[in-house]
Design a protein around this motif. Structure first.
Motif, mmCIF file in Angstrom:
data_model
loop_
_atom_site.group_PDB
_atom_site.id
_atom_site.type_symbol
_atom_site.label_atom_id
_atom_site.label_comp_id
_atom_site.label_asym_id
_atom_site.label_seq_id
_atom_site.Cartn_x
_atom_site.Cartn_y
_atom_site.Cartn_z
ATOM 1 N N ALA A 69 11.388 -4.258 8.913
ATOM 2 C CA ALA A 69 11.376 -2.954 9.580
ATOM 3 C C ALA A 69 10.194 -2.180 9.020
ATOM 4 N N GLY A 70 9.655 -1.262 9.815
ATOM 5 C CA GLY A 70 8.508 -0.492 9.339
ATOM 6 C C GLY A 70 8.698 0.996 9.581
ATOM 7 N N VAL A 71 7.952 1.780 8.809
ATOM 8 C CA VAL A 71 7.926 3.241 8.958
ATOM 9 C C VAL A 71 9.347 3.820 8.854
ATOM 10 N N SER A 130 5.630 6.014 4.218
ATOM 11 C CA SER A 130 4.989 4.949 4.991
ATOM 12 C C SER A 130 4.402 5.516 6.278
ATOM 13 N N ARG A 159 0.370 5.339 7.050
ATOM 14 C CA ARG A 159 -0.084 4.592 8.240
ATOM 15 C C ARG A 159 -0.862 5.496 9.191
ATOM 16 N N TYR A 218 2.916 5.997 14.747
ATOM 17 C CA TYR A 218 3.729 5.950 13.527
ATOM 18 C C TYR A 218 4.653 7.162 13.437
ATOM 19 N N GLU A 246 10.892 0.373 14.316
ATOM 20 C CA GLU A 246 9.890 -0.695 14.381
ATOM 21 C C GLU A 246 10.490 -1.914 13.683
ATOM 22 N N GLU A 290 4.247 -4.509 -0.565
ATOM 23 C CA GLU A 290 5.216 -3.499 -0.128
ATOM 24 C C GLU A 290 6.592 -3.892 -0.668
ATOM 25 N N GLU A 341 10.400 -3.870 -0.940
ATOM 26 C CA GLU A 341 11.394 -3.506 0.076
ATOM 27 C C GLU A 341 12.777 -4.094 -0.218
ATOM 28 N N ASP A 382 6.652 -7.378 1.106
ATOM 29 C CA ASP A 382 6.020 -7.499 2.429
ATOM 30 C C ASP A 382 4.518 -7.299 2.240
ATOM 31 N N GLU A 403 -4.569 -3.897 9.626
ATOM 32 C CA GLU A 403 -3.597 -3.074 10.364
ATOM 33 C C GLU A 403 -4.217 -1.735 10.782
ATOM 34 N N LYS A 407 0.162 -8.965 8.664
ATOM 35 C CA LYS A 407 1.478 -9.174 8.035
ATOM 36 C C LYS A 407 1.909 -10.629 7.880
ATOM 37 N N GLY A 457 11.573 -1.934 4.895
ATOM 38 C CA GLY A 457 10.437 -0.998 4.905
ATOM 39 C C GLY A 457 10.115 -0.506 3.505
ATOM 40 N N THR A 458 8.898 -0.009 3.370
ATOM 41 C CA THR A 458 8.457 0.435 2.045
ATOM 42 C C THR A 458 8.410 1.960 1.930
HETATM 43 O O1 DO4 Z 1 3.758 -0.421 11.057
HETATM 44 C C1 DO4 Z 1 3.397 -1.119 10.191
HETATM 45 C C2 DO4 Z 1 4.211 -1.775 9.165
HETATM 46 C C3 DO4 Z 1 5.106 -0.860 8.429
HETATM 47 C C4 DO4 Z 1 5.748 -1.476 7.241
HETATM 48 O O2 DO4 Z 1 5.648 -2.650 6.959
HETATM 49 C C5 DO4 Z 1 6.557 -0.614 6.348
HETATM 50 O O3 DO4 Z 1 6.686 0.595 6.597
HETATM 51 O O4 DO4 Z 1 7.075 -1.134 5.376
#
Ligand code: DO4
Ligand code: MG
Length: 281
Positions: free
Chosen positions: A74-76, A81, A85, A98, A108, A137, A139, A158, A165, A176, A248-249
């Motif tokens: 998952a992201g953002v 984050s 981004r 984002y 995401e 990252e 997580e 991650d 990116e 990624k 996510g991070t």
């Molecule tokens: O949208 C890009 C990746 C976001 C991500 O890997 C994170 O938020 O950890």
């Protein structure tokens, strides 16, 4: 209880006791709906180890605690984050995406790694030769059953190219997913209750023996509930042997890029510490 995959067997830590069991089939194991109950039953036949014996085995090294499961991410999901981004993609005109995904109902989610691209604890994770800005990252990573139920947690890295990116959000899969783009471990914390929101996630990066970066966040900063992320992943998708989901991070080092030879240490309270070295591919 903590479950470790050893090169020649399986180690289980329950309270202060250690149990050594045979090599298990991890596709079948993580494909079970009742992982905790199954292990509680199985360990009755396993050999009880002295702490020193268990520590010796752990020192020799552990494998990534997985079979052929897919790793998704998952992201953002943290404000940090989202902001990082937005900054990195400003020139590419990607900043809005984002902000919107942080606030949207749908998260995401992206495919992160097959088992063959995952490095073991203590092994090398890679940065890409065609990338100029790279970060780990840290997580919280969910272990999810075929029915979509969270039945464990592990620590995940991650690995991400911020230059690729940031150049264009459509390059995300190249930023990624590549050989050695992820690590998980050192164990699976087998429990179905959600890990405490107070738990801290810590990242340390060492260069030539010196601390080059340190940061931390708390799971209270994770905007979405772990089960909510798992539910989205399981929409219109099936995972017959279960899967992993990185959540996510919340730590994004600024003005910092990884170099080959760096050591990355990620710790999550209650689970453990995942350590890897940086290679270049
Ligand atoms: O949208 C890009 C990746 C976001 C991500 O890997 C994170 O938020 O950890
Ligand atoms: Mg990430």
């Amino acid at each position: 209880m903590k479950l470790y995959k050893l090169p020649s067997g399986t180690l289980l830590q329950k309270n202060d006791s250690y149990y050594l069991g045979p090599t298990l089939h991890w596709n079948e194991l993580l494909g079970r709906e009742n992982l905790k109950d199954y292990l509680n039953f199985e360990l009755k036949g396993w050999r009880v180890l002295e702490i020193e014996e268990a520590e010796k085995l752990l020192d020799v090294g552990v494998l990534a605690p997985m079979g052929d499961q897919e790793i998704w991410a998952a992201g953002v999901t943290y404000y940090r984050s989202r902001t990082a981004r937005m900054e990195e993609s400003q020139d590419a005109g990607g900043a809005d995406f984002y902000d919107k995904v942080y606030a949207a109902d749908r998260p995401e989610l992206f495919f992160k790694a097959t088992a063959s691209r995952v490095s073991p604890p203590g092994g090398k994770v890679n940065i890409r030769k065609d990338s100029t800005w790279d970060v780990p990252e840290p997580e919280l990573t969910l272990v999810i059953s075929p029915a979509g139920r969270i039945q464990g947690f592990t620590v995940g890295n991650d690995m991400s190219s911020r230059s690729i990116e940031g150049e264009n959000p459509l390059y995300l899969p190249q930023a990624k997913v590549y050989q050695g783009c992820a690590a998980i471990g050192p164990c699976i914390l087998v429990q179905d209750e959600i890990i405490s929101e107070e738990s801290k996630v810590r990242l340390e990066i060492f260069r030539e023996g010196q601390l080059a970066f340190a940061g931390e966040t708390a799971l209270t900063q994770l905007k979405r509930k772990p089960q909510e992320l798992a539910d989205w992943l399981f929409r219109a998708n099936t995972f017959p042997i279960g899967c992993f989901l990185m959540t996510g991070t919340g730590i994004v080092p600024d003005n910092f890029t990884l170099e080959a030879g760096d050591k990355v240490r990620i710790g999550i309270d209650g689970i453990g510490v995942l350590e890897n070295f940086i290679g270049k591919i």
